[in-house]
Scaffold this motif. Sequence first.
Motif, PDB file in Angstrom:
ATOM      1  N   ALA A 184      34.243  54.897  51.189  1.00  0.00           N
ATOM      2  CA  ALA A 184      34.323  55.101  49.742  1.00  0.00           C
ATOM      3  C   ALA A 184      35.766  55.211  49.276  1.00  0.00           C
ATOM      4  CB  ALA A 184      33.542  56.351  49.349  1.00  0.00           C
ATOM      5  N   SER A 185      36.617  55.843  50.071  1.00  0.00           N
ATOM      6  CA  SER A 185      38.021  55.976  49.705  1.00  0.00           C
ATOM      7  C   SER A 185      38.686  54.615  49.597  1.00  0.00           C
ATOM      8  CB  SER A 185      38.739  56.846  50.734  1.00  0.00           C
ATOM      9  OG  SER A 185      40.108  56.956  50.428  1.00  0.00           O
ATOM     10  N   ALA A 186      38.420  53.743  50.563  1.00  0.00           N
ATOM     11  CA  ALA A 186      39.017  52.399  50.554  1.00  0.00           C
ATOM     12  C   ALA A 186      38.459  51.556  49.415  1.00  0.00           C
ATOM     13  CB  ALA A 186      38.771  51.710  51.898  1.00  0.00           C
ATOM     14  N   VAL A 187      37.162  51.608  49.214  1.00  0.00           N
ATOM     15  CA  VAL A 187      36.525  50.792  48.174  1.00  0.00           C
ATOM     16  C   VAL A 187      36.926  51.267  46.782  1.00  0.00           C
ATOM     17  CG1 VAL A 187      34.285  50.323  47.095  1.00  0.00           C
ATOM     18  CG2 VAL A 187      34.584  49.954  49.528  1.00  0.00           C
ATOM     19  N   GLY A 188      37.049  52.585  46.609  1.00  0.00           N
ATOM     20  CA  GLY A 188      37.442  53.120  45.300  1.00  0.00           C
ATOM     21  C   GLY A 188      38.800  52.616  44.869  1.00  0.00           C
ATOM     22  N   LEU A 189      39.757  52.593  45.797  1.00  0.00           N
ATOM     23  CA  LEU A 189      41.085  52.089  45.462  1.00  0.00           C
ATOM     24  C   LEU A 189      41.064  50.575  45.294  1.00  0.00           C
ATOM     25  CD1 LEU A 189      44.064  52.571  44.987  1.00  0.00           C
ATOM     26  CD2 LEU A 189      44.409  52.596  47.464  1.00  0.00           C
ATOM     27  N   ALA A 190      40.305  49.881  46.152  1.00  0.00           N
ATOM     28  CA  ALA A 190      40.225  48.422  46.066  1.00  0.00           C
ATOM     29  C   ALA A 190      39.708  47.968  44.706  1.00  0.00           C
ATOM     30  CB  ALA A 190      39.320  47.879  47.174  1.00  0.00           C
ATOM     31  N   PHE A 191      38.761  48.702  44.167  1.00  0.00           N
ATOM     32  CA  PHE A 191      38.195  48.335  42.867  1.00  0.00           C
ATOM     33  C   PHE A 191      39.277  48.330  41.793  1.00  0.00           C
ATOM     34  CE2 PHE A 191      35.817  48.640  38.969  1.00  0.00           C
ATOM     35  CZ  PHE A 191      34.611  48.016  39.230  1.00  0.00           C
ATOM     36  N   GLN A 192      40.137  49.353  41.807  1.00  0.00           N
ATOM     37  CA  GLN A 192      41.180  49.432  40.790  1.00  0.00           C
ATOM     38  C   GLN A 192      42.253  48.375  40.998  1.00  0.00           C
ATOM     39  OE1 GLN A 192      41.229  51.450  37.965  1.00  0.00           O
ATOM     40  NE2 GLN A 192      42.793  49.920  37.489  1.00  0.00           N
ATOM     41  N   VAL A 193      42.628  48.120  42.250  1.00  0.00           N
ATOM     42  CA  VAL A 193      43.625  47.075  42.519  1.00  0.00           C
ATOM     43  C   VAL A 193      43.104  45.732  42.023  1.00  0.00           C
ATOM     44  CG1 VAL A 193      44.910  45.840  44.305  1.00  0.00           C
ATOM     45  CG2 VAL A 193      44.593  48.311  44.500  1.00  0.00           C
ATOM     46  N   ALA A 194      41.829  45.449  42.296  1.00  0.00           N
ATOM     47  CA  ALA A 194      41.231  44.197  41.818  1.00  0.00           C
ATOM     48  C   ALA A 194      41.217  44.139  40.300  1.00  0.00           C
ATOM     49  CB  ALA A 194      39.813  44.047  42.371  1.00  0.00           C
ATOM     50  N   ASP A 195      40.913  45.271  39.652  1.00  0.00           N
ATOM     51  CA  ASP A 195      40.933  45.324  38.189  1.00  0.00           C
ATOM     52  C   ASP A 195      42.326  45.021  37.636  1.00  0.00           C
ATOM     53  OD1 ASP A 195      38.333  45.740  37.448  1.00  0.00           O
ATOM     54  OD2 ASP A 195      38.643  47.749  36.655  1.00  0.00           O
ATOM     55  N   ASP A 196      43.346  45.584  38.279  1.00  0.00           N
ATOM     56  CA  ASP A 196      44.723  45.347  37.835  1.00  0.00           C
ATOM     57  C   ASP A 196      45.086  43.874  37.943  1.00  0.00           C
ATOM     58  OD1 ASP A 196      44.942  48.037  37.360  1.00  0.00           O
ATOM     59  OD2 ASP A 196      46.319  48.455  39.009  1.00  0.00           O
ATOM     60  N   ILE A 197      44.643  43.242  39.009  1.00  0.00           N
ATOM     61  CA  ILE A 197      44.917  41.812  39.189  1.00  0.00           C
ATOM     62  C   ILE A 197      44.172  40.991  38.141  1.00  0.00           C
ATOM     63  CG2 ILE A 197      44.659  39.845  40.751  1.00  0.00           C
ATOM     64  CD1 ILE A 197      44.973  41.866  43.083  1.00  0.00           C
ATOM     65  N   LEU A 198      42.907  41.338  37.929  1.00  0.00           N
ATOM     66  CA  LEU A 198      42.102  40.604  36.951  1.00  0.00           C
ATOM     67  C   LEU A 198      42.681  40.701  35.544  1.00  0.00           C
ATOM     68  CD1 LEU A 198      38.492  41.494  38.128  1.00  0.00           C
ATOM     69  CD2 LEU A 198      39.415  39.183  37.890  1.00  0.00           C
ATOM     70  N   ASP A 199      43.278  41.834  35.220  1.00  0.00           N
ATOM     71  CA  ASP A 199      43.833  42.024  33.883  1.00  0.00           C
ATOM     72  C   ASP A 199      44.897  40.987  33.548  1.00  0.00           C
ATOM     73  OD1 ASP A 199      43.914  43.852  31.467  1.00  0.00           O
ATOM     74  OD2 ASP A 199      46.025  43.900  32.060  1.00  0.00           O
ATOM     75  N   VAL A 200      45.578  40.456  34.580  1.00  0.00           N
ATOM     76  CA  VAL A 200      46.636  39.471  34.326  1.00  0.00           C
ATOM     77  C   VAL A 200      46.248  38.056  34.748  1.00  0.00           C
ATOM     78  CG1 VAL A 200      48.451  41.187  34.516  1.00  0.00           C
ATOM     79  CG2 VAL A 200      47.789  39.903  36.552  1.00  0.00           C
ATOM     80  N   THR A 201      45.121  37.900  35.472  1.00  0.00           N
ATOM     81  CA  THR A 201      44.755  36.566  35.948  1.00  0.00           C
ATOM     82  C   THR A 201      43.496  36.007  35.304  1.00  0.00           C
ATOM     83  OG1 THR A 201      43.489  37.481  37.814  1.00  0.00           O
ATOM     84  CG2 THR A 201      45.832  36.984  38.203  1.00  0.00           C
ATOM     85  N   ALA A 202      42.667  36.855  34.709  1.00  0.00           N
ATOM     86  CA  ALA A 202      41.409  36.400  34.111  1.00  0.00           C
ATOM     87  C   ALA A 202      41.515  36.423  32.594  1.00  0.00           C
ATOM     88  CB  ALA A 202      40.252  37.273  34.574  1.00  0.00           C
ATOM     89  N   ASN A 203      40.626  35.659  31.949  1.00  0.00           N
ATOM     90  CA  ASN A 203      40.623  35.661  30.484  1.00  0.00           C
ATOM     91  C   ASN A 203      39.547  36.593  29.944  1.00  0.00           C
ATOM     92  OD1 ASN A 203      38.099  34.233  30.513  1.00  0.00           O
ATOM     93  ND2 ASN A 203      39.192  32.296  30.702  1.00  0.00           N
ATOM     94  N   THR A 204      39.537  36.777  28.656  1.00  0.00           N
ATOM     95  CA  THR A 204      38.620  37.722  28.019  1.00  0.00           C
ATOM     96  C   THR A 204      37.165  37.355  28.263  1.00  0.00           C
ATOM     97  OG1 THR A 204      40.243  38.267  26.312  1.00  0.00           O
ATOM     98  CG2 THR A 204      37.925  38.697  25.790  1.00  0.00           C
ATOM     99  N   ALA A 205      36.853  36.053  28.275  1.00  0.00           N
ATOM    100  CA  ALA A 205      35.473  35.617  28.477  1.00  0.00           C
ATOM    101  C   ALA A 205      34.968  36.024  29.857  1.00  0.00           C
ATOM    102  CB  ALA A 205      35.365  34.099  28.310  1.00  0.00           C
ATOM    103  N   VAL A 206      35.829  35.919  30.846  1.00  0.00           N
ATOM    104  CA  VAL A 206      35.452  36.288  32.212  1.00  0.00           C
ATOM    105  C   VAL A 206      35.323  37.799  32.344  1.00  0.00           C
ATOM    106  CG1 VAL A 206      36.229  36.326  34.621  1.00  0.00           C
ATOM    107  CG2 VAL A 206      36.446  34.229  33.265  1.00  0.00           C
ATOM    108  N   LEU A 207      36.275  38.534  31.766  1.00  0.00           N
ATOM    109  CA  LEU A 207      36.294  39.978  31.909  1.00  0.00           C
ATOM    110  C   LEU A 207      35.202  40.671  31.099  1.00  0.00           C
ATOM    111  CD1 LEU A 207      40.122  40.782  31.730  1.00  0.00           C
ATOM    112  CD2 LEU A 207      38.662  40.862  33.744  1.00  0.00           C
TER     113      LEU A 207
END
Length: 305
Positions: A221-244
């Motif tokens: 859970a500790s690893a997955v909890g942090l991974a979720f946020q790192v992925a979110d941070d990446i998506l914020d700059v790589t994905a568009n509004t329709a995808v998010l």
Amino acid sequence: MSITIQPFSDWLKATAAHVENVLDEFLPEADIEPVRLHEAMRYSVLGGGKRVRAALVYAAGEASIGAGQSLSSAQAKALDHASAAVELIHAYSLVHDDLPCMDNDDLRRGRPTTHRQFDEATAMLAGDALQPLAFELLAQTPVAPALVIQAIELLARSAGSLGMAGGQAIDCLAVGQALSQAELQVMHSMKTGAMLQASVLLGGIVVGAGSATREGLERYASAVGLAFQVADDILDVTANTAVLGKTAGKDLQNNKPTYVSLLGVDPARELLESLRQEAHAALLPLGPAGHRLGDLADYIVGRDH
């Protein structure tokens, strides 16, 4: 809900549909007074989302009883209560995060945020009402009273000042500030990670997982909890509004510290992969029973592609 050989995408879709039905059953009907409040509560919770937190609850529950074992009807009902509780807390947090005093966002899950669909006061009250409903459901979980107390205590701590709410407070103060990676990790372990970790641990608690199993779930859970946020941070700059399904680029626009602003996209992806491997390593003692949790770790990491 027992362990199956369904492809993961089918399992996740079926789990999301099941949780939607559970939430629909537990939420107050829209025609009960106060009608507008209940409409806003249902709008905030139903009709969207992958239900990753609920899926973590069910997957952890399955992992805790062992490969090839079926959940009892009481265990299945207990997982329903736990999964609904985490989804209600998550929904309330999103309603409040979207308010003008916080992120001031117009879109959530591809449709107007609750305060845009209704009004600011109603949105605030909807969030306020969803939170106690989560604890009401946990209090009604059909398991031993000692396990109910553990579940309530865990969710309260994870949602409170030492968890999600505290992380959000740090996030508000961090706007425009330069945080170290350690400081950023502390913030996100509270803001996002605490509730994801709670989802995993609640699944183990309500089915009566032993101490060794809980230790593995905690590491995962500790690893997955942090991974979720790192992925979110990446998506914020790589994905568009329709995808998010929400406004893209809000973190950059609001000058918020993220793993991408601190490390860059490629190093953030390297960190994400290391967290995926850490999550899988934590599941090794669980054997085949942990395969759905492994699938979920891959899914969480893979969201940034």
